[in-house]
Scaffold this motif. Structure first.
Motif, mmCIF file in Angstrom:
data_model
loop_
_atom_site.group_PDB
_atom_site.id
_atom_site.type_symbol
_atom_site.label_atom_id
_atom_site.label_comp_id
_atom_site.label_asym_id
_atom_site.label_seq_id
_atom_site.Cartn_x
_atom_site.Cartn_y
_atom_site.Cartn_z
ATOM 1 N N ASN A 54 0.856 -1.186 0.000
ATOM 2 C CA ASN A 54 0.000 0.000 0.000
ATOM 3 C C ASN A 54 0.896 1.242 0.000
ATOM 4 O O ASN A 54 1.448 1.625 1.031
ATOM 5 N N LEU A 55 1.072 1.832 -1.170
ATOM 6 C CA LEU A 55 1.917 3.013 -1.287
ATOM 7 C C LEU A 55 1.159 4.250 -0.830
ATOM 8 O O LEU A 55 0.026 4.490 -1.243
ATOM 9 N N ASP A 56 1.799 5.028 0.016
ATOM 10 C CA ASP A 56 1.192 6.256 0.522
ATOM 11 C C ASP A 56 1.121 7.287 -0.602
ATOM 12 O O ASP A 56 2.133 7.622 -1.212
ATOM 13 N N THR A 57 -0.075 7.758 -0.909
ATOM 14 C CA THR A 57 -0.231 8.740 -1.989
ATOM 15 C C THR A 57 0.128 10.144 -1.547
ATOM 16 O O THR A 57 0.217 11.048 -2.357
ATOM 17 N N GLY A 58 0.348 10.336 -0.241
ATOM 18 C CA GLY A 58 0.751 11.648 0.250
ATOM 19 C C GLY A 58 -0.447 12.555 0.487
ATOM 20 O O GLY A 58 -1.510 12.405 -0.109
ATOM 21 N N GLU A 59 -0.234 13.498 1.386
ATOM 22 C CA GLU A 59 -1.294 14.438 1.711
ATOM 23 C C GLU A 59 -1.477 15.438 0.579
ATOM 24 O O GLU A 59 -0.504 15.961 0.030
ATOM 25 N N SER A 60 -2.728 15.694 0.221
ATOM 26 C CA SER A 60 -3.000 16.688 -0.815
ATOM 27 C C SER A 60 -2.650 18.072 -0.301
ATOM 28 O O SER A 60 -2.967 18.428 0.832
ATOM 29 N N LYS A 61 -1.946 18.850 -1.115
ATOM 30 C CA LYS A 61 -1.537 20.191 -0.725
ATOM 31 C C LYS A 61 -2.180 21.231 -1.631
ATOM 32 O O LYS A 61 -2.545 20.936 -2.777
ATOM 33 N N LEU A 62 -2.262 22.434 -1.099
ATOM 34 C CA LEU A 62 -2.755 23.548 -1.894
ATOM 35 C C LEU A 62 -1.658 23.982 -2.871
ATOM 36 O O LEU A 62 -0.485 24.042 -2.509
ATOM 37 N N VAL A 63 -2.039 24.250 -4.106
ATOM 38 C CA VAL A 63 -1.115 24.751 -5.126
ATOM 39 C C VAL A 63 -1.606 26.127 -5.555
ATOM 40 O O VAL A 63 -2.709 26.265 -6.081
ATOM 41 N N ILE A 64 -0.788 27.152 -5.311
ATOM 42 C CA ILE A 64 -1.162 28.534 -5.611
ATOM 43 C C ILE A 64 -0.260 29.044 -6.725
ATOM 44 O O ILE A 64 0.961 29.019 -6.607
ATOM 45 N N GLU A 65 -0.863 29.491 -7.813
ATOM 46 C CA GLU A 65 -0.112 30.048 -8.939
ATOM 47 C C GLU A 65 -0.710 31.416 -9.271
ATOM 48 O O GLU A 65 -1.844 31.505 -9.742
ATOM 49 N N GLY A 66 0.048 32.464 -8.978
ATOM 50 C CA GLY A 66 -0.467 33.803 -9.205
ATOM 51 C C GLY A 66 0.572 34.707 -9.819
ATOM 52 O O GLY A 66 1.781 34.448 -9.729
ATOM 53 N N GLN A 67 0.104 35.779 -10.444
ATOM 54 C CA GLN A 67 1.025 36.743 -11.018
ATOM 55 C C GLN A 67 0.383 38.117 -11.073
ATOM 56 O O GLN A 67 -0.843 38.266 -11.079
ATOM 57 N N ILE A 68 1.253 39.130 -11.097
ATOM 58 C CA ILE A 68 0.835 40.502 -11.357
ATOM 59 C C ILE A 68 1.934 41.148 -12.196
ATOM 60 O O ILE A 68 3.116 40.994 -11.910
ATOM 61 N N GLU A 69 1.529 41.834 -13.242
ATOM 62 C CA GLU A 69 2.447 42.429 -14.211
ATOM 63 C C GLU A 69 2.264 43.939 -14.221
ATOM 64 O O GLU A 69 1.187 44.433 -13.865
ATOM 65 N N ASN A 70 3.314 44.660 -14.591
ATOM 66 C CA ASN A 70 3.164 46.107 -14.721
ATOM 67 C C ASN A 70 2.000 46.428 -15.662
ATOM 68 O O ASN A 70 1.934 45.938 -16.786
ATOM 69 N N GLY A 71 1.071 47.246 -15.172
ATOM 70 C CA GLY A 71 -0.110 47.591 -15.954
ATOM 71 C C GLY A 71 -1.195 46.535 -15.958
ATOM 72 O O GLY A 71 -2.266 46.745 -16.543
ATOM 73 N N GLY A 72 -0.954 45.398 -15.297
ATOM 74 C CA GLY A 72 -1.918 44.303 -15.331
ATOM 75 C C GLY A 72 -2.591 44.072 -13.990
ATOM 76 O O GLY A 72 -2.175 44.597 -12.947
ATOM 77 N N LEU A 73 -3.645 43.282 -14.006
ATOM 78 C CA LEU A 73 -4.410 42.936 -12.815
ATOM 79 C C LEU A 73 -3.844 41.670 -12.176
ATOM 80 O O LEU A 73 -3.266 40.830 -12.864
ATOM 81 N N PRO A 74 -3.992 41.532 -10.866
ATOM 82 C CA PRO A 74 -3.563 40.280 -10.240
ATOM 83 C C PRO A 74 -4.474 39.124 -10.647
ATOM 84 O O PRO A 74 -5.696 39.273 -10.732
ATOM 85 N N VAL A 75 -3.862 37.978 -10.904
ATOM 86 C CA VAL A 75 -4.600 36.766 -11.272
ATOM 87 C C VAL A 75 -4.028 35.617 -10.456
ATOM 88 O O VAL A 75 -2.805 35.427 -10.405
ATOM 89 N N VAL A 76 -4.893 34.843 -9.822
ATOM 90 C CA VAL A 76 -4.462 33.731 -8.972
ATOM 91 C C VAL A 76 -5.290 32.495 -9.304
ATOM 92 O O VAL A 76 -6.526 32.573 -9.392
ATOM 93 N N VAL A 77 -4.619 31.369 -9.473
ATOM 94 C CA VAL A 77 -5.281 30.082 -9.676
ATOM 95 C C VAL A 77 -4.923 29.193 -8.490
ATOM 96 O O VAL A 77 -3.746 29.074 -8.129
ATOM 97 N N ILE A 78 -5.934 28.586 -7.874
ATOM 98 C CA ILE A 78 -5.704 27.738 -6.698
ATOM 99 C C ILE A 78 -6.268 26.348 -6.980
ATOM 100 O O ILE A 78 -7.440 26.202 -7.342
ATOM 101 N N THR A 79 -5.428 25.350 -6.804
ATOM 102 C CA THR A 79 -5.835 23.966 -7.007
ATOM 103 C C THR A 79 -5.326 23.121 -5.855
ATOM 104 O O THR A 79 -4.581 23.587 -4.997
ATOM 105 N N LYS A 80 -5.720 21.855 -5.851
ATOM 106 C CA LYS A 80 -5.166 20.878 -4.915
ATOM 107 C C LYS A 80 -4.274 19.922 -5.697
ATOM 108 O O LYS A 80 -4.576 19.565 -6.843
ATOM 109 N N SER A 81 -3.176 19.527 -5.073
ATOM 110 C CA SER A 81 -2.259 18.610 -5.748
ATOM 111 C C SER A 81 -2.958 17.282 -6.008
ATOM 112 O O SER A 81 -3.827 16.842 -5.251
ATOM 113 N N ILE A 82 -2.557 16.635 -7.096
ATOM 114 C CA ILE A 82 -3.144 15.363 -7.515
ATOM 115 C C ILE A 82 -2.153 14.250 -7.218
ATOM 116 O O ILE A 82 -0.956 14.374 -7.495
#
Length: 304
Positions: free
Chosen positions: A30-58
């Motif tokens: 029985n291989l441990d699949t590991g605890e699911s973690k939050l994955v946060i991917e965000g960016q903000i660029e000069n002149g741009g709006l903040p954008v954030v994508v949040i998922t759970k690890s698979i």
């Protein structure tokens, strides 16, 4: 050796083999699949709006299909971005991808119904703090949008030798590195109005070249990491292409994330590669990156 000793030796070997075969049984690990973690991917660029994508690890052994990917998105998180003077709360939006008719992509960005939020855009040399609250936990990160020095020139030339594709072209740039140490860069390319995509090695630092002029730096075409690459055309542009270069200054934390991430993904399946931990700049136990980009854009059309 006497005949009786030979017989005893043979009998002992036979009994030993019989013992091992008789003890054989099915073993279930029985291989441990590991605890699911939050994955946060965000960016903000000069002149741009903040954008954030949040998922759970698979999980590594999980079945991955379109439904799995859609279900990985995290809903209902409280996401805030601050520039030290103003703090805005991001709103979750669903985007129809057009895949399979119903698959959606979810992201957090400014509330388009709030005029104050719409005016919250990235500014050079400012720091931006991200705060995500979800399931009773808080995740934080800080990034900066550094000033960017644009490339001096961009040109294309045919690869040396006999390329497999006759119309293939390579891109080169000339740029002068600022004379202050500690500069980090990331670049993306777009072909014929497609998405901006990073190359397999998309980040640079100036530890060795600080303050010098790089006369001819080869930049490979970006590619979609979610698809199997075509190695005959990987990294190449083609005659007639309209090419856009997004040339970005980034801070050290963003550089470290993509440096380790690209190394880790590039050595998958290589038994001789040293293991590496991807260096997230997000505190609180989440994976991912909060990235500030100081961007400049250059467009060139490759003659046919």
């Amino acid at each position: 050796m006497s005949c009786s000793v030979k017989k005893l030796s043979f009998l002992f070997a036979s009994l030993l083999m019989l013992f091992f075969f008789s003890c054989e049984k099915e073993v279930s690990i029985n291989l441990d699949t590991g605890e699911s973690k939050l994955v946060i991917e965000g960016q903000i660029e000069n002149g741009g709006l903040p954008v954030v994508v949040i998922t759970k690890s698979i999980g590594y052994f999980s079945r991955i299909d379109l439904a799995t990917l859609e279900n990985a998105f995290v809903h209902g998180a409280m996401v805030e971005v601050s520039d030290g003077r103003q703090t805005i709360k991001l709103r979750e939006y669903a985007l129809d991808t057009g895949i399979a008719g119903t698959i959606k992509f979810f992201l957090y960005t400014v509330d388009t119904a709030d005029p104050n939020a719409l005016s919250f855009r990235g500014v050079f040399e400012k720091e931006y703090k991200l705060r995500v609250q979800y399931d009773g936990k808080i995740y934080e990160s800080v990034t900066k949008i550094p000033n960017v020095r644009p490339v001096d020139s961009v040109w294309f030339r045919k690869p040396s030798g006999e390329p497999k594709i006759e119309t293939a072209m390579l891109m080169f740039v000339k740029f002068k590195d600022p004379d202050t140490p500690g500069n980090y860069l990331r670049y993306f390319t777009s072909r014929n109005n497609d998405l901006f995509l990073p190359s397999f090695n998309s980040v640079f630092e100036d530890d060795i070249v600080n303050g010098t002029t790089i006369d001819s730096l080869l930049l490979s075409a970006g590619y979609n990491r979610t698809k199997e690459p075509n190695f005959d055309s990987l990294g190449l542009f083609f005659r007639g292409d309209t090419v856009r270069l997004r040339w970005c200054a980034i801070d050290r934390g963003v550089y470290d994330f993509f440096r380790t991430y690209e190394y880790a993904t590039g050595t998958v399946g290589n038994p001789f590669a040293a293991p590496v931990n991807v260096m997230s700049n997000i505190r609180g136990g989440a994976l991912g990156v909060w990235a500030g980009y100081g961007s400049s854009y250059t467009t060139r059309i490759i003659p046919k």
